[in-house]
Design a protein around this motif. Structure first.
Motif, PDB file in Angstrom:
ATOM      1  N   ALA A 295       0.833  -1.203   0.000  1.00 24.03           N
ATOM      2  CA  ALA A 295       0.000   0.000   0.000  1.00 24.03           C
ATOM      3  C   ALA A 295       0.868   1.254   0.000  1.00 24.03           C
ATOM      4  O   ALA A 295       0.636   2.199  -0.770  1.00 24.03           O
ATOM      5  CB  ALA A 295      -0.928  -0.002   1.206  1.00 24.03           C
ATOM      6  N   LEU A 296       1.923   1.273   0.897  1.00 25.21           N
ATOM      7  CA  LEU A 296       2.809   2.441   0.968  1.00 25.21           C
ATOM      8  C   LEU A 296       3.553   2.660  -0.342  1.00 25.21           C
ATOM      9  O   LEU A 296       3.739   3.800  -0.791  1.00 25.21           O
ATOM     10  CB  LEU A 296       3.812   2.271   2.114  1.00 25.21           C
ATOM     11  CG  LEU A 296       3.253   2.510   3.523  1.00 25.21           C
ATOM     12  CD1 LEU A 296       4.273   2.119   4.573  1.00 25.21           C
ATOM     13  CD2 LEU A 296       2.855   3.978   3.695  1.00 25.21           C
ATOM     14  N   GLU A 297       3.961   1.568  -0.985  1.00 23.81           N
ATOM     15  CA  GLU A 297       4.673   1.674  -2.262  1.00 23.81           C
ATOM     16  C   GLU A 297       3.786   2.349  -3.323  1.00 23.81           C
ATOM     17  O   GLU A 297       4.227   3.244  -4.061  1.00 23.81           O
ATOM     18  CB  GLU A 297       5.087   0.277  -2.730  1.00 23.81           C
ATOM     19  CG  GLU A 297       5.832   0.274  -4.056  1.00 23.81           C
ATOM     20  CD  GLU A 297       6.113  -1.146  -4.549  1.00 23.81           C
ATOM     21  OE1 GLU A 297       6.457  -1.292  -5.737  1.00 23.81           O
ATOM     22  OE2 GLU A 297       5.968  -2.104  -3.757  1.00 23.81           O
ATOM     23  N   ILE A 298       2.526   1.923  -3.363  1.00 21.05           N
ATOM     24  CA  ILE A 298       1.588   2.510  -4.340  1.00 21.05           C
ATOM     25  C   ILE A 298       1.300   3.973  -3.990  1.00 21.05           C
ATOM     26  O   ILE A 298       1.282   4.854  -4.864  1.00 21.05           O
ATOM     27  CB  ILE A 298       0.282   1.702  -4.374  1.00 21.05           C
ATOM     28  CG1 ILE A 298       0.544   0.318  -4.979  1.00 21.05           C
ATOM     29  CG2 ILE A 298      -0.800   2.425  -5.186  1.00 21.05           C
ATOM     30  CD1 ILE A 298      -0.628  -0.630  -4.872  1.00 21.05           C
ATOM     31  N   PHE A 299       1.095   4.271  -2.688  1.00 18.59           N
ATOM     32  CA  PHE A 299       0.810   5.647  -2.274  1.00 18.59           C
ATOM     33  C   PHE A 299       1.967   6.580  -2.632  1.00 18.59           C
ATOM     34  O   PHE A 299       1.758   7.694  -3.126  1.00 18.59           O
ATOM     35  CB  PHE A 299       0.538   5.712  -0.771  1.00 18.59           C
ATOM     36  CG  PHE A 299      -0.795   5.151  -0.364  1.00 18.59           C
ATOM     37  CD1 PHE A 299      -1.903   5.307  -1.186  1.00 18.59           C
ATOM     38  CD2 PHE A 299      -0.961   4.488   0.852  1.00 18.59           C
ATOM     39  CE1 PHE A 299      -3.143   4.805  -0.802  1.00 18.59           C
ATOM     40  CE2 PHE A 299      -2.192   3.979   1.237  1.00 18.59           C
ATOM     41  CZ  PHE A 299      -3.282   4.135   0.397  1.00 18.59           C
ATOM     42  N   GLU A 300       3.213   6.124  -2.359  1.00 19.84           N
ATOM     43  CA  GLU A 300       4.376   6.979  -2.640  1.00 19.84           C
ATOM     44  C   GLU A 300       4.523   7.221  -4.141  1.00 19.84           C
ATOM     45  O   GLU A 300       4.822   8.339  -4.579  1.00 19.84           O
ATOM     46  CB  GLU A 300       5.643   6.336  -2.064  1.00 19.84           C
ATOM     47  CG  GLU A 300       5.701   6.425  -0.543  1.00 19.84           C
ATOM     48  CD  GLU A 300       6.806   5.551   0.050  1.00 19.84           C
ATOM     49  OE1 GLU A 300       7.501   4.863  -0.731  1.00 19.84           O
ATOM     50  OE2 GLU A 300       6.971   5.557   1.279  1.00 19.84           O
ATOM     51  N   THR A 301       4.302   6.167  -4.941  1.00 20.65           N
ATOM     52  CA  THR A 301       4.385   6.336  -6.405  1.00 20.65           C
ATOM     53  C   THR A 301       3.322   7.313  -6.892  1.00 20.65           C
ATOM     54  O   THR A 301       3.595   8.227  -7.682  1.00 20.65           O
ATOM     55  CB  THR A 301       4.189   4.981  -7.108  1.00 20.65           C
ATOM     56  OG1 THR A 301       5.162   4.052  -6.630  1.00 20.65           O
ATOM     57  CG2 THR A 301       4.318   5.137  -8.625  1.00 20.65           C
ATOM     58  N   GLY A 302       2.090   7.132  -6.405  1.00 19.15           N
ATOM     59  CA  GLY A 302       0.980   7.979  -6.840  1.00 19.15           C
ATOM     60  C   GLY A 302       1.158   9.430  -6.458  1.00 19.15           C
ATOM     61  O   GLY A 302       0.935  10.334  -7.269  1.00 19.15           O
ATOM     62  N   VAL A 303       1.593   9.700  -5.200  1.00 22.56           N
ATOM     63  CA  VAL A 303       1.726  11.083  -4.751  1.00 22.56           C
ATOM     64  C   VAL A 303       2.864  11.785  -5.481  1.00 22.56           C
ATOM     65  O   VAL A 303       2.799  12.991  -5.777  1.00 22.56           O
ATOM     66  CB  VAL A 303       1.908  11.147  -3.221  1.00 22.56           C
ATOM     67  CG1 VAL A 303       3.328  10.798  -2.793  1.00 22.56           C
ATOM     68  CG2 VAL A 303       1.528  12.538  -2.702  1.00 22.56           C
ATOM     69  N   ASN A 304       3.920  11.046  -5.793  1.00 21.18           N
ATOM     70  CA  ASN A 304       5.029  11.647  -6.541  1.00 21.18           C
ATOM     71  C   ASN A 304       4.588  12.055  -7.949  1.00 21.18           C
ATOM     72  O   ASN A 304       4.954  13.126  -8.449  1.00 21.18           O
ATOM     73  CB  ASN A 304       6.213  10.678  -6.618  1.00 21.18           C
ATOM     74  CG  ASN A 304       6.918  10.536  -5.281  1.00 21.18           C
ATOM     75  OD1 ASN A 304       6.879  11.454  -4.453  1.00 21.18           O
ATOM     76  ND2 ASN A 304       7.562   9.397  -5.050  1.00 21.18           N
ATOM     77  N   ILE A 305       3.788  11.187  -8.596  1.00 16.80           N
ATOM     78  CA  ILE A 305       3.270  11.530  -9.934  1.00 16.80           C
ATOM     79  C   ILE A 305       2.360  12.757  -9.840  1.00 16.80           C
ATOM     80  O   ILE A 305       2.442  13.677 -10.655  1.00 16.80           O
ATOM     81  CB  ILE A 305       2.494  10.343 -10.542  1.00 16.80           C
ATOM     82  CG1 ILE A 305       3.434   9.169 -10.813  1.00 16.80           C
ATOM     83  CG2 ILE A 305       1.799  10.764 -11.846  1.00 16.80           C
ATOM     84  CD1 ILE A 305       2.713   7.895 -11.233  1.00 16.80           C
ATOM     85  N   ALA A 306       1.483  12.776  -8.827  1.00 14.83           N
ATOM     86  CA  ALA A 306       0.534  13.883  -8.668  1.00 14.83           C
ATOM     87  C   ALA A 306       1.253  15.210  -8.465  1.00 14.83           C
ATOM     88  O   ALA A 306       0.855  16.243  -9.019  1.00 14.83           O
ATOM     89  CB  ALA A 306      -0.409  13.605  -7.497  1.00 14.83           C
ATOM     90  N   LYS A 307       2.345  15.179  -7.656  1.00 12.86           N
ATOM     91  CA  LYS A 307       3.099  16.416  -7.422  1.00 12.86           C
ATOM     92  C   LYS A 307       3.878  16.835  -8.669  1.00 12.86           C
ATOM     93  O   LYS A 307       3.913  18.020  -9.010  1.00 12.86           O
ATOM     94  CB  LYS A 307       4.047  16.223  -6.230  1.00 12.86           C
ATOM     95  CG  LYS A 307       3.315  16.178  -4.899  1.00 12.86           C
ATOM     96  CD  LYS A 307       4.245  16.342  -3.709  1.00 12.86           C
ATOM     97  CE  LYS A 307       5.054  15.083  -3.448  1.00 12.86           C
ATOM     98  NZ  LYS A 307       5.817  15.170  -2.185  1.00 12.86           N
TER      99      LYS A 307
END
Length: 675
Positions: A295-307
């Motif tokens: 879950a953390l791996e997906i969250f970190e990937t997603g938030v980095n793309i969003a930023k």
């Protein structure tokens, strides 16, 4: 790749510039409406390239339309102005221009356009976050679209209202309007819009916590989008289903499958923003499964793309909130606290962004109003100066013109008054003669065209049927079964009957046109004709199971030509049978007053539109309609009816409503005494 992209952009700009130059070269030769339309076309081409030029073109078009005093063109230019502002995201500036256009379109009674403008105002308020105002404008749009009865427009506006009610957290109203849109879409057979409606209803149930109902509507939407092959809409619904199964918690493997499918579709189409939203749901799912590292791996990937892609504070704060919850569940309290602080920072930034957006919108609206007021003042000053110049010029020339006019008047009164009256009288007589001859020529030409049309089409088609079927029966009689032979014989009978009726009308019409058919009235009893016509037409009515109803009192004596009246009655009853569907009814009635008798035929048939009613009884009518059993007709019968009724000192008229039926009536003089 970047060099190629740059080259394509330069080529596109050059192409737009070339088109603009080409149109600008036409402006010097154009005036009035033509010039206005060219200016608006130039505004469209420069909208994204040079907004200053774009608005200059529009203001010039408004100035020309104002000088022409053409309210319709002023409205068109203002609407174009507002649409350009809308396309550029200047929603707060677009709204007052839209409202100005509505006032102008109301003067020319353009209901459909006004409905579209109210819809655009509603969407502008929606994007500004002013949802109450958006709803108010969309209700006005609905009123206008309901008056025009345009189902496509109604379905579209109902979907938009569903969106607004959803933002206002009035989920039941949102569902109601999405369902209205879906009902119309079903009537239109529009699967795409049915899918959108079902998805909107599903969202309303989901936001209300009714997950089972939401799931049903999402599945209905999914079916429609798959039928239409719209992969990205399929992905959106699949993602919604994934959210439901994640919240329910008892079918997480199904949710995982849905998220995976949606992600693959968005990756295929390169839709990075929607990928980020799906990943947020997928991360929450892995958290429910207890796979916190995943879950953390997906969250970190997603938030980095969003930023990186600057997708906005909303999705970023959502990711940090989810990550803080994961850290808390795994006992990493310090990380949970730090991440929660980051979440709060982005949440505050989101609120600040919304406030800044609203403040900027208000400021832009104020600046825009000041600019418009300044432009209006400059235009007013310019107009006043121009008026003053024209007034001075008029005074300078007034004396000369007055003297010239006085001389002309004296000369005219002294020498020309008598001659003018004499010449005008001759010209008036000549004009009356010319107009009468022109009308007569038009009628003769229409009669000729009608005659050749009947010979070429209405007479030829049934003859072809008779020739075709009789040829088959003559040469291949043994090859057909009795059932087919009966059908061929029936078709030959119908075609021959049509030919006979047409020839009978043609003969009567030609006799009336050549003056060989004389008005020779006698006194006779009217119901005798009715019985004759009823016996003649009853087989045709029985064939279609049509009930003939009579209200025909006896001992009504009229003064008319029997053959003509019989022809009129026969044509009207025959038409009623022709245009009434099987199982319908035809009502025939007589009524009398002090000096005339009315004969009326009312049917429960397919009826006519108002446009068709205006062309009845006209020799040059372009309307041709087949009967409910595909019976042919030339339109000559009603022309003949009108001529015969007028010859017999009567009147003929029709009343009808499409889909309800028609009533045809005519009058003839009542006999002074019985014979």
């Amino acid at each position: 790749m970047s060099h190629l992209l740059l080259l394509l952009v330069i080529l596109q700009i050059n192409l737009v510039s070339a088109k603009t130059d080409s149109l600008e070269s036409l402006l010097s030769e154009q005036v009035g409406e033509e010039k206005i339309l060219t200016l608006l076309q130039l505004a469209s081409q420069t909208e994204r390239v040079d907004t200053v030029k774009c608005f200059d073109y529009i203001r010039e078009s408004i100035a020309i339309a104002t000088e022409m005093d053409r309210v319709d063109l002023i409205a068109k230019s203002n609407l174009h102005y507002a649409e350009c502002l809308y396309d550029l995201g200047e929603y707060s500036n677009a709204v007052p221009i839209y409202e100005k256009a509505i006032t102008q379109y109301e003067k020319v009674d353009s209901i459909e356009v006004i409905g579209e403008i109210y819809n655009s105002i509603g969407l502008s308020f929606y994007f500004l976050g002013e949802f109450e105002n958006a709803l108010e404008s969309q209700i006005e749009a609905v009123k206008n679209f309901e008056r025009t009865s345009d189902l496509n427009d109604l379905a579209r506006i109902y979907c938009n209202m569903g969106m607004v009610y959803s933002q206002l957290a009035d989920y039941d109203s949102s569902i109601q309007y999405y369902q209205k849109a879906g009902q119309i879409a079903k009537l239109l057979g529009d699967n795409e819009r049915i899918g959108n409606s079902n998805n909107g209803v599903g969202n309303g149930h989901y936001d209300s916590g009714r997950l089972d109902s939401a799931k049903i509507y999402y599945l209905l939407a999914l079916k429609k989008f798959k039928q239409e092959g719209n992969d990205e809409r399929v992905a959106a619904v699949i993602n919604n289903l994934g959210n439901i199964y994640t919240e329910e918690g008892d079918s997480l493997d199904v949710a995982l499958s849905y998220y995976g499918t949606a992600l693959k579709i968005y990756e295929k189409y390169g839709n990075l923003r929607n990928q980020v939203y799906v990943m947020e749901g997928l991360g929450c799912l892995y958290c429910e499964l207890g796979q916190y590292d995943k879950a953390l791996e997906i969250f970190e990937t997603g938030v980095n793309i969003a930023k990186k892609e600057k997708f906005g504070f909303y999705i970023i704060q959502l990711y940090y909130k989810d990550m803080a919850q994961v850290y808390e569940k795994t006992g990493q309290i310090e990380k949970a606290y730090a991440t929660y602080k980051t979440y709060k920072t982005y949440l505050d930034s989101l609120h600040q962004e919304e406030r800044s957006f609203q403040a900027a919108a208000i400021e832009k609206k104020y600046e825009f109003s000041k600019k418009e007021a300044l432009i209006s003042k400059l235009n007013t000053d310019k107009e006043l100066a121009q008026i003053q110049l024209e007034k001075d010029k008029a005074f300078r020339n007034l004396g000369i013109f007055a003297i010239l006019i006085l001389l002309v008047i004296v000369t005219y009164v002294s020498f020309g008054n008598y001659n003018r009256r004499k010449i005008n009288k001759v010209l008036t007589q000549k004009n009356i003669q010319i107009e009468a001859q022109r009308y007569e020529l038009e009628q003769l030409n229409a009669s000729k065209n009608k005659f050749f049309s009947i010979i070429a089409h209405d007479l030829k088609n049934p003859l072809h049927t008779v020739l075709g079927y009789s040829y088959l029966l003559h040469h291949e009689y043994e090859r057909f079964e009795d059932k087919e032979k009966k059908r061929y014989a029936r078709d030959i009978y119908h075609s021959t009957n049509n030919i006979f009726r047409l020839l009978q009308n043609l003969l009567d019409w030609s006799r009336s046109q050549t003056g060989r058919l004389k008005y020779e009235p006698i006194v006779f009893e009217l119901s005798s004709l009715h019985e004759k016509i009823s016996n003649l037409l009853r087989p045709a009515a029985d064939l279609k199971r049509i009930q003939l109803n009579y209200r025909v009192p006896g001992n009504i004596y009229v003064f008319a030509t029997p053959m003509m009246i019989e022809t009129v009655m026969r044509n009207l009853v025959s038409n009623a049978i022709k245009f009434t569907p099987p199982g319908g009814s035809v009502f025939i009635s007589f009524s009398s007053t002090d000096n005339e008798v009315s004969f009326c035929v009312r049917d429960t048939g397919i009826g006519m539109t108002s446009e068709e009613l205006t062309q009845l009884f006209s020799i040059d009518s372009k309307i041709r309609k087949k009967g409910t059993n595909n019976e042919d007709g030339s339109g000559l019968g009603l022309v003949l009816c009108k001529e015969f009724v007028q010859l017999n000192k009567g009147r003929i008229w029709a009343e009808s409503q499409s889909g309800v039926g028609s009533t045809f009536c005519f009058t003839i003089p009542l006999a002074a005494e019985k014979s």
